[in-house]
Design a protein around this motif. Structure first.
Motif, PDB file in Angstrom:
ATOM      1  N   TRP A  26       5.352 -46.432 -34.035  1.00 17.29           N
ATOM      2  CA  TRP A  26       4.953 -45.064 -33.685  1.00 17.29           C
ATOM      3  C   TRP A  26       3.547 -44.759 -34.196  1.00 17.29           C
ATOM      4  O   TRP A  26       2.769 -44.059 -33.523  1.00 17.29           O
ATOM      5  CB  TRP A  26       5.963 -44.052 -34.234  1.00 17.29           C
ATOM      6  N   VAL A  29       1.232 -46.263 -31.733  1.00 14.15           N
ATOM      7  CA  VAL A  29       1.113 -45.426 -30.526  1.00 14.15           C
ATOM      8  C   VAL A  29       0.080 -44.331 -30.737  1.00 14.15           C
ATOM      9  O   VAL A  29      -0.785 -44.089 -29.877  1.00 14.15           O
ATOM     10  CB  VAL A  29       2.484 -44.804 -30.162  1.00 14.15           C
ATOM     11  N   LEU A  74      -0.688 -51.334 -25.687  1.00 14.34           N
ATOM     12  CA  LEU A  74       0.381 -50.328 -25.731  1.00 14.34           C
ATOM     13  C   LEU A  74       1.614 -50.811 -24.973  1.00 14.34           C
ATOM     14  O   LEU A  74       2.748 -50.672 -25.453  1.00 14.34           O
ATOM     15  CB  LEU A  74      -0.132 -49.018 -25.120  1.00 14.34           C
ATOM     16  N   THR A  78       3.456 -52.382 -28.459  1.00 15.39           N
ATOM     17  CA  THR A  78       4.073 -51.205 -29.067  1.00 15.39           C
ATOM     18  C   THR A  78       5.300 -50.732 -28.304  1.00 15.39           C
ATOM     19  O   THR A  78       6.364 -50.496 -28.893  1.00 15.39           O
ATOM     20  CB  THR A  78       3.037 -50.059 -29.153  1.00 15.39           C
TER      21      THR A  78
END
Length: 235
Positions: A26, A29, A74, A78
């Motif tokens: 997180w 992100v 991303l 992630t």
């Protein structure tokens, strides 16, 4: 009875590790989103007609490469971690199906980012060095921008050619899922791509150029500062 203590400790350690990975995911992100916004805003500013100089052509191109590389990071890193943690395996399967295409695309733009970073440094070095010599032919601003744009295209072309092997590494099928191709799993191929090509082209050559040009630039700035101090003292 202490017979279950090792298992309890192992489960606790695993749970702690997973929570740590979740926090890192997180946090990643958030950092990536900040990077995307920063690259987008910088690109908009740099392509303004009032900002059209050769250095800004390289910087704007660097923003594009960074933006696309961050989107790829991303998706392939992630989001993968988050989907795995929350057990969203259908979405994870879909993500795997795109991996053979997203992975080399990310690598291409990461390579372009490295080359363009070198270009920014070399451009500053060339400007200062030849200005000191006063021997170069003065170009107009538009000519310098066109030359910079041609160099950017060459850097992208080099990145595309360099990353061709990465398009051959992975494959996805509904039956087997994501897997390495026969070529991608070959030890000689891995040594060639990940060591003999990767080490000199991605690390040694770019870092050597950056160290040289940045050392020269820092030295020039320090000399200019000392000269200015001496002039002020003389006044």
């Amino acid at each position: 009875d202490n017979s279950n203590q090792p298992n309890i400790k192992a489960n606790y350690d695993l749970d702690t590790y997973l929570k740590f990975r979740l926090i890192i995911s997180w946090a990643s992100v958030i950092v990536i989103l900040i990077g995307l916004v920063g690259n987008f805003v910088s690109f908009v500013v740099l392509i303004n007609s009032k900002m059209r100089i050769a250095t800004n052509v390289f910087l704007a191109s660097l923003c594009v490469s960074g933006f696309i590389a961050l989107i790829g990071l991303l998706i392939n890193s992630t989001i993968y971690e988050l989907l795995a943690y929350y057990g969203r395996f259908n979405e994870l399967k879909t993500l795997f199906s795109f991996y053979p295409y997203v992975y080399p695309l990310i690598t291409t733009f990461q390579m372009a980012s490295i080359l363009l970073t070198v270009c920014v440094s070399v451009n500053q070095f060339v400007c200062i060095y030849f200005n000191k010599l006063k021997t170069h032919t003065k170009k107009t601003q538009s000519q310098e921008c066109r030359s910079a744009f041609r160099i950017v295209l060459i850097m992208y072309l080099i990145s595309i050619i360099y990353c061709i092997p990465y398009w051959l590494k992975f494959k996805y099928t509904a039956e087997l899922g994501l897997f390495e191709t026969k070529l991608g799993s070959d030890p000689l191929f891995k040594r060639l791509v990940h060591f003999y090509l990767y080490l000199p082209i991605v690390y040694i050559l770019p870092f050597s150029i950056l160290i040289f040009t940045n050392t020269y630039l820092i030295g020039t700035l320090m000399l200019a500062r000392k000269r200015r101090i001496r002039l002020n003292m003389g006044v």
